[in-house]
Scaffold this motif. Structure first.
Motif, PDB file in Angstrom:
ATOM      1  N   ALA A   1       0.841  -1.202   0.000  1.00 25.77           N
ATOM      2  CA  ALA A   1       0.000   0.000   0.000  1.00 25.77           C
ATOM      3  C   ALA A   1       0.874   1.248   0.000  1.00 25.77           C
ATOM      4  N   ARG A   2       1.925   1.239   0.820  1.00 25.34           N
ATOM      5  CA  ARG A   2       2.834   2.381   0.847  1.00 25.34           C
ATOM      6  C   ARG A   2       3.507   2.559  -0.505  1.00 25.34           C
ATOM      7  N   GLY A   3       3.891   1.458  -1.129  1.00 26.78           N
ATOM      8  CA  GLY A   3       4.517   1.517  -2.448  1.00 26.78           C
ATOM      9  C   GLY A   3       3.578   2.086  -3.497  1.00 26.78           C
ATOM     10  N   GLN A   4       2.300   1.703  -3.438  1.00 24.52           N
ATOM     11  CA  GLN A   4       1.320   2.243  -4.374  1.00 24.52           C
ATOM     12  C   GLN A   4       1.193   3.762  -4.221  1.00 24.52           C
ATOM     13  N   TYR A   5       1.150   4.193  -2.985  1.00 25.69           N
ATOM     14  CA  TYR A   5       1.019   5.617  -2.698  1.00 25.69           C
ATOM     15  C   TYR A   5       2.217   6.401  -3.235  1.00 25.69           C
ATOM     16  N   TYR A   6       3.418   5.931  -2.925  1.00 28.45           N
ATOM     17  CA  TYR A   6       4.596   6.689  -3.354  1.00 28.45           C
ATOM     18  C   TYR A   6       4.844   6.544  -4.852  1.00 28.45           C
ATOM     19  N   TYR A   7       4.459   5.429  -5.442  1.00 33.27           N
ATOM     20  CA  TYR A   7       4.564   5.306  -6.906  1.00 33.27           C
ATOM     21  C   TYR A   7       3.625   6.311  -7.568  1.00 33.27           C
ATOM     22  N   ALA A   8       2.421   6.462  -7.024  1.00 34.24           N
ATOM     23  CA  ALA A   8       1.483   7.446  -7.560  1.00 34.24           C
ATOM     24  C   ALA A   8       2.068   8.856  -7.463  1.00 34.24           C
ATOM     25  N   ARG A   9       2.735   9.155  -6.346  1.00 37.66           N
ATOM     26  CA  ARG A   9       3.367  10.473  -6.195  1.00 37.66           C
ATOM     27  C   ARG A   9       4.463  10.670  -7.241  1.00 37.66           C
ATOM     28  N   GLU A  10       5.246   9.628  -7.487  1.00 38.80           N
ATOM     29  CA  GLU A  10       6.297   9.721  -8.502  1.00 38.80           C
ATOM     30  C   GLU A  10       5.688   9.957  -9.880  1.00 38.80           C
ATOM     31  N   LEU A  11       4.610   9.251 -10.194  1.00 41.36           N
ATOM     32  CA  LEU A  11       3.947   9.443 -11.486  1.00 41.36           C
ATOM     33  C   LEU A  11       3.458  10.878 -11.637  1.00 41.36           C
ATOM     34  N   LYS A  12       2.873  11.422 -10.569  1.00 39.67           N
ATOM     35  CA  LYS A  12       2.409  12.811 -10.622  1.00 39.67           C
ATOM     36  C   LYS A  12       3.580  13.759 -10.859  1.00 39.67           C
TER      37      LYS A  12
ATOM     38  N   HIS B   1       6.195  13.238 -12.377  1.00 34.95           N
ATOM     39  CA  HIS B   1       6.702  13.083 -13.749  1.00 34.95           C
ATOM     40  C   HIS B   1       5.663  13.488 -14.793  1.00 34.95           C
ATOM     41  N   GLY B   2       4.563  14.114 -14.350  1.00 36.61           N
ATOM     42  CA  GLY B   2       3.562  14.605 -15.285  1.00 36.61           C
ATOM     43  C   GLY B   2       2.686  13.532 -15.901  1.00 36.61           C
ATOM     44  N   ARG B   3       2.697  12.336 -15.337  1.00 37.41           N
ATOM     45  CA  ARG B   3       1.885  11.226 -15.865  1.00 37.41           C
ATOM     46  C   ARG B   3       0.604  11.149 -15.027  1.00 37.41           C
ATOM     47  N   TYR B   4      -0.268  12.133 -15.232  1.00 36.91           N
ATOM     48  CA  TYR B   4      -1.387  12.355 -14.312  1.00 36.91           C
ATOM     49  C   TYR B   4      -2.443  11.261 -14.372  1.00 36.91           C
ATOM     50  N   GLU B   5      -2.763  10.777 -15.569  1.00 41.11           N
ATOM     51  CA  GLU B   5      -3.775   9.721 -15.684  1.00 41.11           C
ATOM     52  C   GLU B   5      -3.328   8.466 -14.935  1.00 41.11           C
ATOM     53  N   GLU B   6      -2.049   8.093 -15.089  1.00 39.39           N
ATOM     54  CA  GLU B   6      -1.535   6.917 -14.386  1.00 39.39           C
ATOM     55  C   GLU B   6      -1.474   7.169 -12.882  1.00 39.39           C
ATOM     56  N   ALA B   7      -1.115   8.381 -12.509  1.00 36.81           N
ATOM     57  CA  ALA B   7      -1.067   8.723 -11.083  1.00 36.81           C
ATOM     58  C   ALA B   7      -2.453   8.572 -10.462  1.00 36.81           C
ATOM     59  N   ILE B   8      -3.472   9.035 -11.166  1.00 40.12           N
ATOM     60  CA  ILE B   8      -4.847   8.906 -10.669  1.00 40.12           C
ATOM     61  C   ILE B   8      -5.187   7.444 -10.430  1.00 40.12           C
ATOM     62  N   GLU B   9      -4.846   6.599 -11.381  1.00 43.86           N
ATOM     63  CA  GLU B   9      -5.136   5.165 -11.246  1.00 43.86           C
ATOM     64  C   GLU B   9      -4.512   4.583  -9.983  1.00 43.86           C
ATOM     65  N   TRP B  10      -3.261   4.949  -9.711  1.00 45.89           N
ATOM     66  CA  TRP B  10      -2.570   4.376  -8.561  1.00 45.89           C
ATOM     67  C   TRP B  10      -2.997   5.009  -7.251  1.00 45.89           C
ATOM     68  N   PHE B  11      -3.316   6.298  -7.258  1.00 43.77           N
ATOM     69  CA  PHE B  11      -3.850   6.910  -6.040  1.00 43.77           C
ATOM     70  C   PHE B  11      -5.182   6.267  -5.670  1.00 43.77           C
TER      71      PHE B  11
ATOM     72  N   ARG C   1      -6.246   3.284  -6.530  1.00 49.03           N
ATOM     73  CA  ARG C   1      -5.981   1.915  -6.089  1.00 49.03           C
ATOM     74  C   ARG C   1      -5.520   1.900  -4.630  1.00 49.03           C
ATOM     75  N   PHE C   2      -4.646   2.842  -4.295  1.00 51.45           N
ATOM     76  CA  PHE C   2      -4.145   2.929  -2.925  1.00 51.45           C
ATOM     77  C   PHE C   2      -5.278   3.236  -1.943  1.00 51.45           C
ATOM     78  N   LEU C   3      -6.081   4.258  -2.240  1.00 52.34           N
ATOM     79  CA  LEU C   3      -7.152   4.654  -1.324  1.00 52.34           C
ATOM     80  C   LEU C   3      -8.202   3.557  -1.192  1.00 52.34           C
ATOM     81  N   ASP C   4      -8.528   2.910  -2.302  1.00 49.29           N
ATOM     82  CA  ASP C   4      -9.558   1.870  -2.268  1.00 49.29           C
ATOM     83  C   ASP C   4      -9.086   0.606  -1.563  1.00 49.29           C
TER      84      ASP C   4
END
Length: 375
Positions: A207-218, A220-230, A232-235
């Protein structure tokens, strides 16, 4: 996990001893600044080098003969655990090479060393990772900095690692500054590369990895992918409450960046499910209403942010400007748009009292003087 407010006196015990354990790579421009700030307090300094090609190891040997090599395997926890395994003193402290303790903070650490009871397992310290040009802390959170060696705590996660700590924990008032120099070039793709290698290998992210991966995606300007992982993390329902709150904040910003303001607003409100409202997020809601020129609602949320109790003792991300200066100066803007100039001027005055060096508030002050003369 047991938290205490104050460390107890040693009651005749000897002063604790501290091992400083660091992992480094190509830090010749920062390592001496770091070590100069703390070396006089440490009883042992352990440096684990993960592949420097500059003078880092040579410089470290001016402070300690305990300089070791560790083959980098894309795993920060592995390197940190190795550095901890070499420690021999009562407690272990970690720093990054671009961290420093200002003299007053080093003095606090020296006092803590002399007074800390040995039944304390972990000492938390504030980590200031954002400092403005005037030296004001703009972004901070708490990290586990000092840990009892005999507990054999282990670092977890290959990147954005944390010490898997438990026991009696003390929140100190010591602040460590992360003072990254502008001239040092960093591998900004390293963290996202580690995560994506894990995903390619079929290794599930925590779960922590999902959260920080989403932050990294954001980042890097990869917003659609960041949304998916954020999402996934919250759900997943497995996140730490502070990460859940911050994920809502960052997810909402991603929605704004892809022009989905309605989704952003719902996500900001979602953060209220996890704990009391945070000023950082209330201001984001206010900014939304500002963007659609609904200044009455924007002013409501900025004013609401000013009423919130600061999260004392929280280990999560904290941006102090959102708790006073930002909502104050934005209220001035909102009430100016609403034609309530006296109220606007009062908020601007309060903003200036918080930040006397604010150019925006100083300009506003002249503007409101002229405005009030005309009314």
């Amino acid at each position: 996990m047991e938290a205490i407010k104050m460390p107890m006196a040693n009651q005749g015990d000897c002063m604790i001893s501290i091992s400083l354990a660091m992992i480094v790579k190509n830090e010749e421009k920062t390592i001496e600044r770091c070590l100069n700030s703390v070396a006089h307090i440490m009883d042992e300094i352990i440096i684990v080098d993960t592949g420097s090609t500059d003078k880092t190891k040579e410089l470290c040997k001016k402070y300690t003969d305990k300089v070791y090599d560790f083959e980098w395997i894309d795993d920060f926890s592995a390197a940190r655990n190795y550095s901890y395994s070499l420690a021999t003193k009562d407690y272990i402290m970690w720093l990054d090479a671009d961290d420093i303790l200002l003299p007053e903070e080093a003095e606090k650490l020296q006092e803590l060393k002399a007074s800390l009871s040995k039944d304390i397992d972990i000492v938390m310290m504030k980590y200031a990772t954002g400092v403005d040009i005037n030296g004001n802390i703009s972004f901070s959170y708490y990290r586990e900095r000092l840990s009892k060696r005999e507990k054999d705590y282990l670092w977890k996660e290959p990147v954005h690692e944390y010490l898997n700590s438990f026991g009696k924990i003390y929140n100190s008032d010591i602040t460590i500054i992360h003072a990254k120099p502008y001239e040092v070039k960093r591998d900004t793709d390293r963290n996202i590369r580690i995560y994506e290698n894990l995903i390619r290998q079929g290794t599930p992210l925590s779960a922590r990895g999902q959260y920080y991966y989403a932050r990294e995606l954001k980042d890097h300007g990869r917003y659609e992918e960041a949304i998916e992982w954020f999402v996934r993390f919250l759900d997943s329902g497995k996140g730490w409450v502070e990460d859940n709150i911050n994920a809502c904040n960052e997810l909402g910003k991603c929605y704004l960046l892809i022009n989905k303001p309605g989704e952003a607003l719902k996500t900001f409100y979602r953060s209220f499910l996890y704990n009391l409202p945070r000023a950082e997020i209330c201001c984001q809601i206010a900014y939304y209403y500002q963007s659609i020129k609904d200044y009455k609602k924007a002013a409501f949320w900025f004013e609401f942010a000013l009423t919130l109790p600061k999260p004392e003792g929280s280990w999560g991300f904290y941006q102090p400007d959102f708790w006073d200066y930002i909502p104050l100066i934005e209220c001035a803007v909102c009430y100016d748009h609403l034609g309530e100039y006296e109220k606007a001027a009062e908020y601007n005055y309060r903003a200036l009292s918080v930040r006397p060096d604010s150019l925006a508030a100083l300009r506003n002050q002249e503007y409101f003087k002229n405005k009030l003369k005309q009314t």
